[in-house]
Scaffold this motif. Structure first.
Motif, short mmCIF file in Angstrom:
data_model
loop_
_atom_site.label_atom_id
_atom_site.label_comp_id
_atom_site.label_asym_id
_atom_site.label_seq_id
_atom_site.Cartn_x
_atom_site.Cartn_y
_atom_site.Cartn_z
N TYR A 116 0.98 -1.33 -0.13
CA TYR A 116 0.19 0.10 0.08
C TYR A 116 0.77 1.31 -0.08
CZ TYR A 116 1.01 -0.13 5.00
OH TYR A 116 1.47 -0.21 6.13
N LYS A 117 2.06 1.29 0.28
CA LYS A 117 2.97 2.30 0.38
C LYS A 117 3.68 2.47 -1.01
CE LYS A 117 4.41 1.95 5.12
NZ LYS A 117 5.57 1.66 5.86
N LEU A 118 3.65 1.65 -2.05
CA LEU A 118 4.18 2.07 -3.35
C LEU A 118 3.00 2.66 -4.08
CD1 LEU A 118 6.00 -1.57 -3.84
CD2 LEU A 118 6.95 0.46 -3.45
N PRO A 119 3.40 3.55 -4.99
CA PRO A 119 2.41 4.38 -5.72
C PRO A 119 1.68 3.62 -6.86
CG PRO A 119 4.61 5.58 -5.88
CD PRO A 119 4.80 4.31 -4.88
N SER A 120 2.57 2.40 -7.42
CA SER A 120 2.00 1.81 -8.58
C SER A 120 0.89 0.75 -8.05
CB SER A 120 3.05 0.91 -9.18
OG SER A 120 3.74 0.02 -8.27
N TRP A 121 1.12 0.30 -6.70
CA TRP A 121 0.02 -0.50 -6.17
C TRP A 121 -1.26 0.45 -5.81
CZ3 TRP A 121 -0.26 -5.57 -6.61
CH2 TRP A 121 0.68 -6.37 -7.05
#
Length: 167
Positions: free
Chosen positions: A7-12
């Protein structure tokens, strides 16, 4: 067990938010399409219901008219044929040819009943009965009279007669 920190990664985050937005958009499209289709079906059912009620009214009207026409035609039925049937030939020992000729002769005498309406013919049944019973026929050098057993009035009037020795 631990949930990975995707949830911290912008792509995800874009992927999950795209799934949520896509789910909401697809649900709205589904609701719109279902509502439109359901509305069309409701209109069709209402039109068919109105058409059925119109046909039922027409049918009841036509059936009532048909009944009235049948009643009117039944009142105006006419006699098309007169059939004479002689019974009791075995007791009187008369030839079948003579009986057949007598039946034909009586049918010819009652030819005036043809094309009369049933009500008139039924009203004169006593006169017809007396005409037949007062008739004398010579068969095998013997005199015979007739006794009326049955008279059926319809488009084919059938008269059943009994052959009796004249006294």
């Amino acid at each position: 067990m631990r949930i990975p920190p995707f949830y911290k990664l912008p792509s995800w985050q874009r992927f999950f938010s795209g799934m949520v937005v896509g789910g909401i958009v697809s649900w709205m499209i589904f609701i719109y399409m279902f509502g439109t289709m359901h509305e069309n079906q409701t209109k069709l059912i209402e039109e068919q219901r109105n058409e059925i009620s119109k046909y039922k009214n027409t049918l009841s009207y036509l059936q009532e008219e048909y009944k009235q026409l049948n009643k009117k035609n039944e009142d105006q039925l006419t006699i098309q044929e007169v059939k004479i049937k002689l019974i009791n030939p075995t007791k009187t020992k008369v030839e079948l040819l003579s009986i057949h000729e007598t039946e034909d002769r009586l049918s010819g005498d009652l030819r005036s009943l043809i094309n009369k309406d049933l009500e008139t013919a039924y009203g004169t049944r006593d006169l017809i009965k007396k005409i037949i019973e007062n008739k004398t026929v010579e068969l095998n050098d013997k005199s015979f009279t007739f006794k009326v057993r049955e008279i059926y009035f319809w488009t084919t009037t059938q008269i059943t007669l009994e052959l009796k020795y004249e006294e």
